[in-house]
Design a protein around this motif. Structure first.
Motif, PDB file in Angstrom:
ATOM      1  N   PHE A  11       2.479  -8.153  -8.501  1.00  0.00           N
ATOM      2  CA  PHE A  11       1.633  -8.951  -8.911  1.00  0.00           C
ATOM      3  C   PHE A  11       0.260  -8.545  -8.456  1.00  0.00           C
ATOM      4  N   ILE A  12       0.315  -7.907  -7.586  1.00  0.00           N
ATOM      5  CA  ILE A  12      -1.014  -7.574  -6.651  1.00  0.00           C
ATOM      6  C   ILE A  12      -1.378  -6.146  -6.818  1.00  0.00           C
ATOM      7  N   ASP A  41      -5.381  12.212  -0.870  1.00  0.00           N
ATOM      8  CA  ASP A  41      -5.532  10.896  -0.345  1.00  0.00           C
ATOM      9  C   ASP A  41      -6.616  10.704   0.490  1.00  0.00           C
ATOM     10  N   LEU A  42      -7.711   9.713   0.295  1.00  0.00           N
ATOM     11  CA  LEU A  42      -8.856   9.572   0.972  1.00  0.00           C
ATOM     12  C   LEU A  42      -8.860   7.999   1.672  1.00  0.00           C
ATOM     13  N   PHE A  43      -8.526   7.233   0.684  1.00  0.00           N
ATOM     14  CA  PHE A  43      -8.798   5.693   1.100  1.00  0.00           C
ATOM     15  C   PHE A  43      -7.726   5.290   0.256  1.00  0.00           C
ATOM     16  N   VAL A  44      -6.689   4.306   0.881  1.00  0.00           N
ATOM     17  CA  VAL A  44      -5.659   3.570   0.143  1.00  0.00           C
ATOM     18  C   VAL A  44      -5.832   2.120   0.179  1.00  0.00           C
ATOM     19  N   HIS A  45      -4.947   1.356  -0.561  1.00  0.00           N
ATOM     20  CA  HIS A  45      -4.899  -0.155  -0.307  1.00  0.00           C
ATOM     21  C   HIS A  45      -6.108  -0.899  -0.660  1.00  0.00           C
ATOM     22  N   LEU A  46      -6.756  -0.211  -1.780  1.00  0.00           N
ATOM     23  CA  LEU A  46      -8.257  -1.134  -1.719  1.00  0.00           C
ATOM     24  C   LEU A  46      -8.065  -2.157  -2.795  1.00  0.00           C
ATOM     25  N   LYS A  47      -9.017  -3.104  -2.910  1.00  0.00           N
ATOM     26  CA  LYS A  47      -9.212  -4.112  -3.816  1.00  0.00           C
ATOM     27  C   LYS A  47     -10.023  -3.492  -4.773  1.00  0.00           C
TER      28      LYS A  47
END
Length: 312
Positions: free
Chosen positions: A71-72, A83-89
């Motif tokens: 759900f997120i 992959d450069l930046f992960v888990h971003l809002k």
């Protein structure tokens, strides 16, 4: 189709930022819509995956990043498949797509000596504002641009290793919330479609390059002044000369690709640049007086640096 994938028919937004050709697409339309509006001045017709020129284009994608909680929603930004930046809002995606272009330039553009600096041109003469993050160099670059300077970049001094001249890479200027009042004071509009957030910078907004900064993007500029700014609150600006050898060493410490170029070759290039430039430290405070001092430097035709100048 997995959550991390993008349908192969999804077009790429095409941007030509100076010498750099950038292709971007996202798993949600909003990501490329935001970027297209921010870079409407350099937007080219969209292209398909089959039209990509991966050898000569920086290819960026914003896709879903897997999470334990279905759900997120989180996202990641990739550059040329890495992959450069992960888990971003969601409100972090645009700033990191922006920053990803820098990472790919660092990785791929070995023809330049790449210094962490803002760069501008004043009447055909190049200025490097070399400083670490938090020094106020982006705000200072925006202020100089508002006075008619040609803005080249706020994150890079891209120096041709053969000619030793500056090239333009006029990305939008990323400004932290603490500098918003300065932009308002300068009468410079901020671009922000939402509350964008970028890591330690917190809330950020953008300033688009001025019309003069969008023209003649293939022109190059000899480096004539090198300034190392440091923001000091509630202080009148103070300008001090520094030796060219000290400046060359500091530039080497701020070079993104010194190891790729090679330490000896990097110092040869930077020493040559500093030999033909005047070098200073600037403690900035009042933005208008700081700009006036820098403009005075650029107008000065002498080759001997001033000893010390304090704003009146």
């Amino acid at each position: 189709m997995t959550q991390a994938s993008i349908h192969p028919d999804t077009p790429f937004l095409r941007l030509d930022i100076g010498l750099m050709k950038v292709a971007v697409r996202g798993c949600e339309p909003q990501f490329t819509q935001d970027l297209a509006e921010l870079y409407d001045h350099v937007r080219q017709p969209d292209i398909t995956e089959s039209q990509l020129d991966r050898k000569n284009m920086l290819v960026l994608e914003a896709v879903y990043s897997p999470t334990k909680n279905p759900f997120i929603k989180r996202y990641k930004v990739t550059g040329d498949g890495e992959d450069l930046f992960v888990h971003l809002k969601q409100n972090e995606v645009l700033p990191y797509l922006e920053w990803a272009t820098n990472w790919r330039v660092i990785a791929r553009c070995e023809q330049f000596m790449q210094i962490h600096a803002a760069s501008l041109s004043y009447k055909g003469k190049g200025l490097i504002l070399a400083a670490t993050s938090g020094s106020g160099k982006s705000t200072l670059a925006a202020a100089l641009m508002s006075r008619g300077w040609k803005y080249l970049c706020d994150e890079f001094a891209l120096i041709n290793r053969q000619t030793l001249e500056l090239h333009a890479f006029p990305k939008a200027i990323c400004i932290k919330a603490g500098s918003f009042p300065v932009l308002d004071q300068l009468g410079m509009p901020r671009w922000e479609r939402k509350h964008y957030v970028k890591a330690f910078k917190g809330q950020v907004a953008y300033v688009k390059p001025s019309e003069p900064s969008q023209s003649n993007l293939m022109d190059t500029y000899p480096v004539r002044r090198i300034v190392f700014p440091r923001y000091v609150a509630h202080q009148q600006p103070v300008l001090r000369e520094m030796s060219r050898s000290e400046a060359a060493i500091q530039l080497a410490e701020m070079a993104f690709n010194r190891q790729v170029v090679g330490g000896q070759e990097a110092m040869r290039i930077l020493t040559a640049i500093c030999r033909d430039a005047q070098c200073y430290r600037l403690e900035t405070g009042d933005i208008h007086r700081s700009c006036e001092m820098i403009e005075s430097l650029m107008r000065d035709q002498t080759t001997t640096p001033v000893r010390q100048t304090r704003a009146a």
